[in-house]
Write an enzyme that holds these catalytic residues in place. Sequence first.
Site, PDB file in Angstrom:
ATOM      1  CB  SER A 240     -11.518  28.211   3.817  1.00 19.69           C
ATOM      2  OG  SER A 240     -11.368  27.155   4.594  1.00 19.69           O
ATOM      3  CG  HIS A 270      -6.333  27.412   4.548  1.00 24.84           C
ATOM      4  ND1 HIS A 270      -6.834  26.164   5.230  1.00 24.84           N
ATOM      5  CD2 HIS A 270      -7.648  27.856   4.431  1.00 24.84           C
ATOM      6  CE1 HIS A 270      -7.809  26.197   5.248  1.00 24.84           C
ATOM      7  NE2 HIS A 270      -8.674  26.982   5.045  1.00 24.84           N
ATOM      8  CG  HIS A 316      -3.756  21.336  11.930  1.00 22.92           C
ATOM      9  ND1 HIS A 316      -4.757  21.842  12.784  1.00 22.92           N
ATOM     10  CD2 HIS A 316      -4.448  21.123  10.619  1.00 22.92           C
ATOM     11  CE1 HIS A 316      -5.956  22.081  11.837  1.00 22.92           C
ATOM     12  NE2 HIS A 316      -5.585  21.778  10.731  1.00 22.92           N
ATOM     13  NE  ARG A 325      -8.526  17.055   7.623  1.00 22.10           N
ATOM     14  CZ  ARG A 325      -8.124  18.513   7.714  1.00 22.10           C
ATOM     15  NH1 ARG A 325      -9.113  19.213   7.054  1.00 22.10           N
ATOM     16  NH2 ARG A 325      -7.386  19.069   8.188  1.00 22.10           N
ATOM     17  CG  ASP A 371      -3.482  20.362   2.740  1.00 23.66           C
ATOM     18  OD1 ASP A 371      -4.332  19.895   1.991  1.00 23.66           O
ATOM     19  OD2 ASP A 371      -3.292  21.298   3.369  1.00 23.66           O
TER      20      ASP A 371
HETATM   21  N1  AMX Z   1       7.716  22.833   8.693  1.00 25.85           N
HETATM   22  C1  AMX Z   1       8.602  23.726   9.269  1.00 25.85           C
HETATM   23  N2  AMX Z   1       8.199  24.700  10.382  1.00 25.85           N
HETATM   24  C2  AMX Z   1       6.854  24.517  10.618  1.00 25.85           C
HETATM   25  C3  AMX Z   1       5.952  23.671  10.522  1.00 25.85           C
HETATM   26  C4  AMX Z   1       6.194  22.958   9.224  1.00 25.85           C
HETATM   27  N3  AMX Z   1       5.412  21.803   8.638  1.00 25.85           N
HETATM   28  N4  AMX Z   1       4.905  23.660  10.799  1.00 25.85           N
HETATM   29  C5  AMX Z   1       5.214  24.674  11.924  1.00 25.85           C
HETATM   30  N5  AMX Z   1       6.440  25.013  11.628  1.00 25.85           N
HETATM   31  C6  AMX Z   1       6.812  26.282  12.459  1.00 25.85           C
HETATM   32  C7  AMX Z   1       6.330  27.618  12.275  1.00 25.85           C
HETATM   33  O1  AMX Z   1       6.314  28.047  10.732  1.00 25.85           O
HETATM   34  C8  AMX Z   1       6.543  28.639  13.414  1.00 25.85           C
HETATM   35  O2  AMX Z   1       7.755  28.860  13.073  1.00 25.85           O
HETATM   36  P1  AMX Z   1       8.180  30.562  13.609  1.00 25.85           P
HETATM   37  O3  AMX Z   1       8.255  30.544  15.167  1.00 25.85           O
HETATM   38  O4  AMX Z   1       9.400  30.687  12.937  1.00 25.85           O
HETATM   39  O5  AMX Z   1       7.074  31.320  12.806  1.00 25.85           O
HETATM   40  C9  AMX Z   1       6.669  27.342  14.566  1.00 25.85           C
HETATM   41  O6  AMX Z   1       6.666  26.262  13.930  1.00 25.85           O
HETATM   42  C10 AMX Z   1       5.318  27.376  15.351  1.00 25.85           C
HETATM   43  O7  AMX Z   1       4.230  27.137  14.571  1.00 25.85           O
HETATM   44  P2  AMX Z   1       3.062  26.331  14.966  1.00 25.85           P
HETATM   45  O8  AMX Z   1       2.386  27.029  16.217  1.00 25.85           O
HETATM   46  O9  AMX Z   1       3.265  24.628  15.372  1.00 25.85           O
HETATM   47  O10 AMX Z   1       1.928  26.099  13.727  1.00 25.85           O
HETATM   48  P3  AMX Z   1       0.967  27.455  13.581  1.00 25.85           P
HETATM   49  O11 AMX Z   1      -0.464  27.236  14.181  1.00 25.85           O
HETATM   50  O12 AMX Z   1       1.581  28.823  13.400  1.00 25.85           O
HETATM   51  O13 AMX Z   1       0.742  27.199  11.866  1.00 25.85           O
HETATM   52  C11 AMX Z   1       0.570  25.645  10.062  1.00 25.85           C
HETATM   53  C12 AMX Z   1      -0.052  26.032  11.315  1.00 25.85           C
HETATM   54  C13 AMX Z   1      -0.315  24.581   9.555  1.00 25.85           C
HETATM   55  C14 AMX Z   1       0.419  26.927   9.057  1.00 25.85           C
HETATM   56  C15 AMX Z   1       1.945  25.239  10.302  1.00 25.85           C
HETATM   57  O14 AMX Z   1       2.265  23.916  10.833  1.00 25.85           O
HETATM   58  C16 AMX Z   1       2.810  25.023   8.427  1.00 25.85           C
HETATM   59  O15 AMX Z   1       3.041  26.249   8.040  1.00 25.85           O
HETATM   60  N6  AMX Z   1       2.752  23.731   7.914  1.00 25.85           N
HETATM   61  C17 AMX Z   1       3.020  23.619   6.532  1.00 25.85           C
HETATM   62  C18 AMX Z   1       1.823  24.191   5.727  1.00 25.85           C
HETATM   63  C19 AMX Z   1       0.682  23.297   5.765  1.00 25.85           C
HETATM   64  O16 AMX Z   1       0.957  22.084   5.620  1.00 25.85           O
HETATM   65  N7  AMX Z   1      -0.341  23.918   5.865  1.00 25.85           N
HETATM   66  C20 AMX Z   1      -1.715  23.123   5.719  1.00 25.85           C
HETATM   67  C21 AMX Z   1      -2.553  23.013   6.996  1.00 25.85           C
HETATM   68  C22 AMX Z   1      -3.781  22.408   6.800  1.00 25.85           C
HETATM   69  C23 AMX Z   1      -4.696  23.099   5.840  1.00 25.85           C
HETATM   70  O17 AMX Z   1      -5.034  24.262   6.330  1.00 25.85           O
HETATM   71  N8  AMX Z   1      -4.894  22.725   4.719  1.00 25.85           N
END
Ligand code: AMX
Length: 433
Positions: A240, A270, A316, A325, A371
């Site tokens: 964002s 996000h 994250h 947070r 979140d």
């Molecule tokens: N549950 C299951 N799998 C997860 C996970 C979770 N909470 N967090 C990461 N992973 C997985 C990813 O999907 C990815 O899988 P892939 O290799 O099959 O694609 C792998 O672990 C590696 O990911 P990463 O490098 O640790 O994370 P990222 O930087 O690619 O993504 C984020 C970060 C936040 C999108 C991811 O942790 C996620 O999807 N979390 C759940 C959604 C969430 O909570 N989003 C809010 C983030 C905060 C915000 O912006 N508000």
Amino acid sequence: MELKERIAAQLPEWRERVRKLIKESGDVKVGEVTISQVYGGMRDVKGLVTDISFVDPNEGIRFRMHTIPEVLEKLPKPPGASMPYVGGLYYLLLIGKFPTEEQALGVEAEWKKRSEIPPFVFDVLRAMPQDAHPMMLFSSAILALQHGSVFARRYHEGMKKDEYWEPMLEDSLNLTAKLPTLAGFIYCLKYRGCGIIEPRPDLDWGANFAYMLGNPSPEYMDLSRLYMIIHSDHESGNASAHATHLAASTLSDIYYAFSAGLNSLAGPLHGLANQESLAWLLDVYQKFGKVPSKEALRQYAWDTLNAGHVIPGYGHAVLRKPDPRFTAQYEFAEKHMPDDPLFQIVKLVFEVVPQVLIEQGKAKNPSPNVDSISGTLQYHYGIKEFDFYTLMFGVGRSLGVTANAVWARALGQPIERPKSLTTAMLEALAAKG
Ligand code: AMX
């Protein structure tokens, strides 16, 4: 206006500091970019600059290099409140120093002066379908407010480049001032079928937000102040903030730019994660009819992963420890709602899910982010409409992205334009080693 004077006073030194750095050390390398990073969402590529906040992978967000506990302690608070004026936080983000009570109240007063919303914006919202997502309504209303952009008007009148930041500040104050009323209207229109609620002149910006959502209890006012402060900024690379910055780098005004930022906040990876996280917690509660055992929750988490879903609220892109947070909201819940069953589940998830994610071996950070708990607190205080939560995140996020936009313009940051390559070019680079 004090904010304008204080920024103007700092500008010559900042401009000289940046000019000197580029002139004398412009060739110094900040880092290198690998093929995985090019394909991997540019994770860890250091290509942005902001002095307003910094995310330390282990300690989390620092606003102007101050941690959340420090900010909550040092910012002035309304009489009887346990959380600070949001106006004080905005002062800190914009000026870089903790405000006195008078200075925090100065920002609150600027907001009160500028809070009126042109009636056609309400008409735009009333014309939308009843089942429109609140983020679509919010982003559309911000775009509609562009009609009043001071920057756009002054740009067409031919203002000098050195002055660009001044109408950016004006617009940023005008925009942020209106957000509690706008959010309150969308909430009322969509879920309660009611109309415009006027802000209460005796309340500060954060408390007015609580009042307009229909819960004027002192506790919820404090939660609203806390919520806005912790969601305000998370350095520049998050989607964002970056989307806002990218749009503003073309000299778009803050209305166009913030609307772009909100549109990226609306995605489930996000800002939408807070809504998904609460839905997941409620599913747990509904399935077991009570707070489950550790083993049952562990299995539930595995079922989620095995079904190909992420556990919302965990992981994250930058952080590698529990998000401060999350901790700030957790402490608030411990103090005010320790027996709430959903909070009990949040606590259990915090005990169980990190280990499950470690065992799965994919997520680089198995810890909770902001979140994983924010929806639970809102739900407790009566804001039960999940799809409103991302909008609330957006109201908080406006503070950081507008402060950044003012400074980016004051320092003359150029249009953003990274270079792309083709896969064949990357293959050729790979072949060369
Ligand atoms: N549950 C299951 N799998 C997860 C996970 C979770 N909470 N967090 C990461 N992973 C997985 C990813 O999907 C990815 O899988 P892939 O290799 O099959 O694609 C792998 O672990 C590696 O990911 P990463 O490098 O640790 O994370 P990222 O930087 O690619 O993504 C984020 C970060 C936040 C999108 C991811 O942790 C996620 O999807 N979390 C759940 C959604 C969430 O909570 N989003 C809010 C983030 C905060 C915000 O912006 N508000």
